[in-house]
Design a protein around this motif. Sequence first.
Motif, PDB file in Angstrom:
ATOM      1  N   LEU A 204       0.861  -1.232   0.246  1.00 54.82           N
ATOM      2  CA  LEU A 204      -0.090   0.393  -0.311  1.00 54.82           C
ATOM      3  C   LEU A 204       0.969   0.906  -0.297  1.00 54.82           C
ATOM      4  CD1 LEU A 204      -2.494  -0.702   2.318  1.00 54.82           C
ATOM      5  CD2 LEU A 204      -2.839  -1.060   0.385  1.00 54.82           C
ATOM      6  N   SER A 205       0.168   2.438  -0.291  1.00 56.19           N
ATOM      7  CA  SER A 205       1.148   3.269  -0.829  1.00 56.19           C
ATOM      8  C   SER A 205       1.002   4.319   0.236  1.00 56.19           C
ATOM      9  CB  SER A 205       0.075   4.299  -1.929  1.00 56.19           C
ATOM     10  OG  SER A 205      -0.753   4.384  -1.315  1.00 56.19           O
ATOM     11  N   ASN A 206       0.649   4.122   1.592  1.00 57.50           N
ATOM     12  CA  ASN A 206       0.455   4.917   2.750  1.00 57.50           C
ATOM     13  C   ASN A 206      -0.551   3.956   3.706  1.00 57.50           C
ATOM     14  OD1 ASN A 206      -2.504   6.174   2.828  1.00 57.50           O
ATOM     15  ND2 ASN A 206      -1.770   6.830   0.517  1.00 57.50           N
ATOM     16  N   THR A 207       0.039   4.898   4.929  1.00 55.19           N
ATOM     17  CA  THR A 207      -1.114   4.307   6.212  1.00 55.19           C
ATOM     18  C   THR A 207      -2.125   4.354   6.530  1.00 55.19           C
ATOM     19  OG1 THR A 207       0.262   6.034   7.778  1.00 55.19           O
ATOM     20  CG2 THR A 207       1.508   4.083   8.139  1.00 55.19           C
ATOM     21  N   ALA A 208      -2.442   5.601   5.911  1.00 60.68           N
ATOM     22  CA  ALA A 208      -3.911   6.315   5.769  1.00 60.68           C
ATOM     23  C   ALA A 208      -4.567   5.539   5.021  1.00 60.68           C
ATOM     24  CB  ALA A 208      -4.557   7.022   5.231  1.00 60.68           C
ATOM     25  N   GLU A 209      -4.435   4.502   3.884  1.00 57.36           N
ATOM     26  CA  GLU A 209      -4.564   3.328   3.089  1.00 57.36           C
ATOM     27  C   GLU A 209      -4.673   2.302   4.112  1.00 57.36           C
ATOM     28  OE1 GLU A 209      -5.320   1.421  -0.950  1.00 57.36           O
ATOM     29  OE2 GLU A 209      -3.772   3.093  -0.307  1.00 57.36           O
ATOM     30  N   LEU A 210      -3.420   2.529   4.815  1.00 57.70           N
ATOM     31  CA  LEU A 210      -3.773   0.631   5.469  1.00 57.70           C
ATOM     32  C   LEU A 210      -4.966   0.482   6.542  1.00 57.70           C
ATOM     33  CD1 LEU A 210      -2.958  -2.082   6.186  1.00 57.70           C
ATOM     34  CD2 LEU A 210      -1.115  -0.814   7.219  1.00 57.70           C
ATOM     35  N   VAL A 211      -4.748   1.591   7.535  1.00 53.83           N
ATOM     36  CA  VAL A 211      -6.683   1.632   8.260  1.00 53.83           C
ATOM     37  C   VAL A 211      -7.496   1.291   7.563  1.00 53.83           C
ATOM     38  CG1 VAL A 211      -6.639   3.854   9.947  1.00 53.83           C
ATOM     39  CG2 VAL A 211      -4.617   3.089  10.076  1.00 53.83           C
ATOM     40  N   ARG A 212      -7.832   1.886   6.516  1.00 51.95           N
ATOM     41  CA  ARG A 212      -9.544   2.076   6.256  1.00 51.95           C
ATOM     42  C   ARG A 212      -9.296   0.837   5.270  1.00 51.95           C
ATOM     43  NH1 ARG A 212     -10.457   1.594   1.289  1.00 51.95           N
ATOM     44  NH2 ARG A 212      -8.420   1.863   0.072  1.00 51.95           N
ATOM     45  N   ILE A 213      -8.836   0.062   5.195  1.00 51.14           N
ATOM     46  CA  ILE A 213      -8.814  -1.954   5.330  1.00 51.14           C
ATOM     47  C   ILE A 213      -9.020  -1.880   6.024  1.00 51.14           C
ATOM     48  CG2 ILE A 213      -7.798  -3.530   4.202  1.00 51.14           C
ATOM     49  CD1 ILE A 213      -6.130  -1.749   1.742  1.00 51.14           C
ATOM     50  N   THR A 214      -8.061  -1.407   7.055  1.00 47.27           N
ATOM     51  CA  THR A 214      -7.904  -3.170   8.267  1.00 47.27           C
ATOM     52  C   THR A 214      -9.094  -2.232   9.639  1.00 47.27           C
ATOM     53  OG1 THR A 214      -6.486  -1.233   9.454  1.00 47.27           O
ATOM     54  CG2 THR A 214      -5.335  -3.655   8.238  1.00 47.27           C
TER      55      THR A 214
END
Length: 219
Positions: A204-214
């Motif tokens: 993933l490109s950033n932690t915001a996207e990771l937080v959104r998915i998880t």
Amino acid sequence: MKKIKILLVDDHAIVRKGLISLLEDEENIEVVGDVSGGKEGLAFLETQEVDLVMLDLNMPEMSGMETAKHIKKKHSKTKILVFSMHSDADYILNSIENGVDGYLLKDSDREEILNAIDIVYHGEKYFPPAVSAILVQALQTKTKKPSGGQTSQTSVLDMLSKKETQILKMIADGKSSQEIAEELDLSIRTVSNHRANMLKKTNLSNTAELVRITSREGL
């Protein structure tokens, strides 16, 4: 030095011989057995201590998936590192659901194989970037299914270590790297490295996207 005791389970003798050749000179690794099928592998585990099983998926009589399920049920402390030619998302997802600790493709180089063995042996999960990218894409596709549809129990969180998951939860709570470092008694650089590793694992490109998915998975 305690050696990592490894059992090779693959129906292709040439693959087993190649792995033995690759691993035999490593001071911290001992290949204690190599067998051609799941039933033989399970029988071997009844007679000898094994730390880690390198497991193929497509084998006659008993598949790697079924073998992994039996290993985790009867030998829960034994780590399982899949060593497969299959990069299909279904194989990866099913493997994780059956309790494997890591997934390597058979075109992996020596350095990656040794790194995976070390990481899995020490209790972490290992999914190289190529496998993580396939897995994340599959999971993102599943999250777009209409409500009421069946989804896999596998999650992006399965790819992260306990420490990474802990840090991700703190990021989701809005804490800065400085605050996380102070609370966990880590350096800011260590926190930054964990953040970078999470993105590398999940592609993933950033932690915001990771937080959104998880967050959809109950982070």
